[in-house]
Design a protein around this motif. Structure first.
Motif, PDB file in Angstrom:
ATOM      1  N   ARG A 136     -34.619  -1.504  13.703  1.00  0.00           N
ATOM      2  CA  ARG A 136     -35.573  -0.861  14.614  1.00  0.00           C
ATOM      3  C   ARG A 136     -36.633  -1.836  15.078  1.00  0.00           C
ATOM      4  O   ARG A 136     -36.979  -1.890  16.262  1.00  0.00           O
ATOM      5  N   LEU A 137     -37.136  -2.622  14.150  1.00  0.00           N
ATOM      6  CA  LEU A 137     -38.166  -3.593  14.505  1.00  0.00           C
ATOM      7  C   LEU A 137     -37.617  -4.679  15.418  1.00  0.00           C
ATOM      8  O   LEU A 137     -38.314  -5.165  16.319  1.00  0.00           O
ATOM      9  N   THR A 138     -36.347  -5.078  15.181  1.00  0.00           N
ATOM     10  CA  THR A 138     -35.729  -6.087  16.053  1.00  0.00           C
ATOM     11  C   THR A 138     -35.624  -5.572  17.484  1.00  0.00           C
ATOM     12  O   THR A 138     -35.925  -6.293  18.457  1.00  0.00           O
ATOM     13  N   ALA A 139     -35.174  -4.317  17.642  1.00  0.00           N
ATOM     14  CA  ALA A 139     -35.087  -3.734  18.978  1.00  0.00           C
ATOM     15  C   ALA A 139     -36.468  -3.617  19.623  1.00  0.00           C
ATOM     16  O   ALA A 139     -36.641  -3.871  20.824  1.00  0.00           O
ATOM     17  N   GLN A 140     -37.446  -3.259  18.826  1.00  0.00           N
ATOM     18  CA  GLN A 140     -38.803  -3.149  19.364  1.00  0.00           C
ATOM     19  C   GLN A 140     -39.330  -4.509  19.804  1.00  0.00           C
ATOM     20  O   GLN A 140     -39.967  -4.629  20.856  1.00  0.00           O
ATOM     21  N   VAL A 141     -39.046  -5.550  19.040  1.00  0.00           N
ATOM     22  CA  VAL A 141     -39.483  -6.900  19.412  1.00  0.00           C
ATOM     23  C   VAL A 141     -38.801  -7.355  20.695  1.00  0.00           C
ATOM     24  O   VAL A 141     -39.423  -7.962  21.579  1.00  0.00           O
ATOM     25  N   ARG A 142     -37.478  -7.039  20.792  1.00  0.00           N
ATOM     26  CA  ARG A 142     -36.749  -7.433  22.008  1.00  0.00           C
ATOM     27  C   ARG A 142     -37.332  -6.724  23.224  1.00  0.00           C
ATOM     28  O   ARG A 142     -37.500  -7.330  24.299  1.00  0.00           O
ATOM     29  N   LEU A 187     -42.198 -10.864  29.441  1.00  0.00           N
ATOM     30  CA  LEU A 187     -41.633 -11.663  30.532  1.00  0.00           C
ATOM     31  C   LEU A 187     -41.992 -11.065  31.889  1.00  0.00           C
ATOM     32  O   LEU A 187     -42.348 -11.790  32.827  1.00  0.00           O
ATOM     33  N   SER A 188     -41.910  -9.740  32.004  1.00  0.00           N
ATOM     34  CA  SER A 188     -42.275  -9.083  33.260  1.00  0.00           C
ATOM     35  C   SER A 188     -43.754  -9.291  33.582  1.00  0.00           C
ATOM     36  O   SER A 188     -44.125  -9.554  34.734  1.00  0.00           O
ATOM     37  N   LEU A 189     -44.597  -9.194  32.550  1.00  0.00           N
ATOM     38  CA  LEU A 189     -46.032  -9.408  32.778  1.00  0.00           C
ATOM     39  C   LEU A 189     -46.318 -10.846  33.186  1.00  0.00           C
ATOM     40  O   LEU A 189     -47.223 -11.101  34.007  1.00  0.00           O
ATOM     41  N   LYS A 190     -45.575 -11.796  32.645  1.00  0.00           N
ATOM     42  CA  LYS A 190     -45.765 -13.198  33.041  1.00  0.00           C
ATOM     43  C   LYS A 190     -45.425 -13.395  34.521  1.00  0.00           C
ATOM     44  O   LYS A 190     -46.121 -14.113  35.249  1.00  0.00           O
ATOM     45  N   THR A 191     -44.323 -12.743  34.966  1.00  0.00           N
ATOM     46  CA  THR A 191     -43.928 -12.858  36.377  1.00  0.00           C
ATOM     47  C   THR A 191     -45.009 -12.262  37.286  1.00  0.00           C
ATOM     48  O   THR A 191     -45.382 -12.858  38.306  1.00  0.00           O
ATOM     49  N   GLN A 192     -45.515 -11.101  36.902  1.00  0.00           N
ATOM     50  CA  GLN A 192     -46.572 -10.490  37.694  1.00  0.00           C
ATOM     51  C   GLN A 192     -47.818 -11.370  37.710  1.00  0.00           C
ATOM     52  O   GLN A 192     -48.500 -11.479  38.734  1.00  0.00           O
TER      53      GLN A 192
END
Length: 401
Positions: free
Chosen positions: A330-336, A343-348
């Protein structure tokens, strides 16, 4: 060193009116009690006499005493003499007067039992003593008569100083070599637990193996009966002594029994677990083969109990590992998912930064153009204003009336 062990119950000897006889020949039971209390008092300077008497006179308390032969004590007394001066002690008349007035004893600066034993204070201590406080209301004052005992000790010492070495001048204080007091705890959870409360060897007789003999006697199931564990609060200076006799202060092992006794300051909780071969006397099994078979039976029973508990522990571990695995997924999926958001925030952020730079460039251009136009407009307006206000050059003055 030759001593005779004695196992006594002071409470029974003092309180039980049906008890007839003495634990040590020629020594009153009260006098023996005060001698043992004096021995503990000398080894426990921070513990009051009341606490000592309470512990050794509990209903479930027993004391193991090492008593020297009377004739041997007389021979030693005649050989070594007495090092104290007669002037160190008051006369009998003065002592009696002090007792009647009850105002001349300085108990704050000196223990009542300080002069019972004539041992020097500079000898290294081999055995320490432990205490377990258990409040219990007592109707009997077991310390009653201790002042008379101390006066009798002083009188006997004066006789020895004068060269008289007989049974009249050599009392129990000269014969008592070591003592240990313990009690068998009673209760569903406490069943089979022995608490070692006090243990002390007279300073003169230390380094002669008496402490070892005391411990071994208390560990002996033929003397104590069958038991599960011996617990004790041990002074820090005596930890190594108890470790040599297979007591352990392991945190995991000790935690199994530590809650059975109240904690004592400046001490370490230790316990002794007997081997499987140390079973109590079994009358119906007289054969050595039967004794060995019983030991193996008990060992197999304990192994089976351990196996069942181990399986349960393994099941709990397996459940815990599975739950941890699911939690990690669960934590791995949350981290992903968070990485995608980052990444989206970096693009914005990059787009906003480019737009900001373009706007700043456009604003700089507008500001430079506007500044030049503004300066030209202001200059023109200033010239017009001057032209309107200033009179024409060479114009005639106004005519005089």
């Amino acid at each position: 060193m030759s001593v005779t062990p004695a196992l006594v119950s002071f409470r029974r000897m003092i309180v039980d009116k049906d008890f007839d006889g003495t634990a040590v020949d020629g020594v009153a039971n009260r006098e023996l009690l005060h001698a043992v209390a004096a021995l503990y008092d000398q080894s426990l300077p921070d513990v009051t006499r009341d606490i000592i008497y309470t512990h050794i006179c509990k209903p479930s308390s027993r004391s193991v005493l090492f008593i020297r032969d009377a004739q041997g004590a007389i021979r030693e007394a005649s050989e070594r003499g007495c090092k104290r001066k007669v002037s160190d002690f008051p006369d009998d008349d003065v002592t009696s007067k002090e007792t009647e007035n009850g105002a001349n004893d300085d108990e704050d600066s000196k223990s009542l039992f300080d002069d019972v034993f004539s041992d020097s204070d500079d000898e290294e201590q081999e055995d320490e003593e432990e205490e377990d406080d258990d409040d219990e209301e007592e109707s009997e004052d077991f310390s009653n008569g201790c002042e008379d005992f101390v006066r009798a000790v002083k009188r006997r010492r004066r006789l020895r100083q004068k060269g008289t070495f007989t049974q009249e001048s050599v009392g129990i204080e000269s014969r008592l070599a070591a003592a240990a007091s313990y009690e068998r705890l009673v209760g569903k959870e406490d069943d089979g637990i022995i608490q070692l409360s006090l243990i002390s060897v007279r300073k003169r007789f230390r380094k002669r193996g008496l402490g070892k003999r005391l411990i071994n006697m208390i560990k002996d199931p033929t003397v104590m009966g069958s038991f599960k564990c011996i617990i004790a609060y041990v002074d820090h200076g005596a930890i190594e002594f108890f470790r040599k006799h297979n007591f352990t202060d392991d945190v995991v092992v000790s935690s199994r029994f530590k809650h059975l006794a109240e904690n004592w300051e400046n001490s370490t909780f230790m316990c002794y677990l007997p081997p499987y071969s140390d079973i109590g006397p079994v009358p119906q099994l007289t054969s050595k083969v039967h004794q060995d078979a019983l030991v193996l039976f008990q060992l197999d029973a304990d192994i089976e109990d351990w196996r069942k508990s181990a399986v349960e522990v393994h099941q709990n571990h397996a459940l815990l590992v599975q739950r941890l695995r699911n939690e990690m997924l669960r934590l791995t999926a949350q981290v992903r998912n968070q990485e995608e958001i980052i990444l989206s925030l970096k693009t914005q952020l990059e787009q906003i930064t480019q737009e900001k730079n373009a706007m700043e460039k456009e604003f700089d251009t507008f500001r430079s153009t506007s500044k030049s136009s503004y300066e030209a407009t202001v200059s023109a307006m200033a010239e017009r204003f001057l032209d309107l206000k200033m009179p024409e050059a060479g114009a005639p003055d106004a005519q005089q009336p």
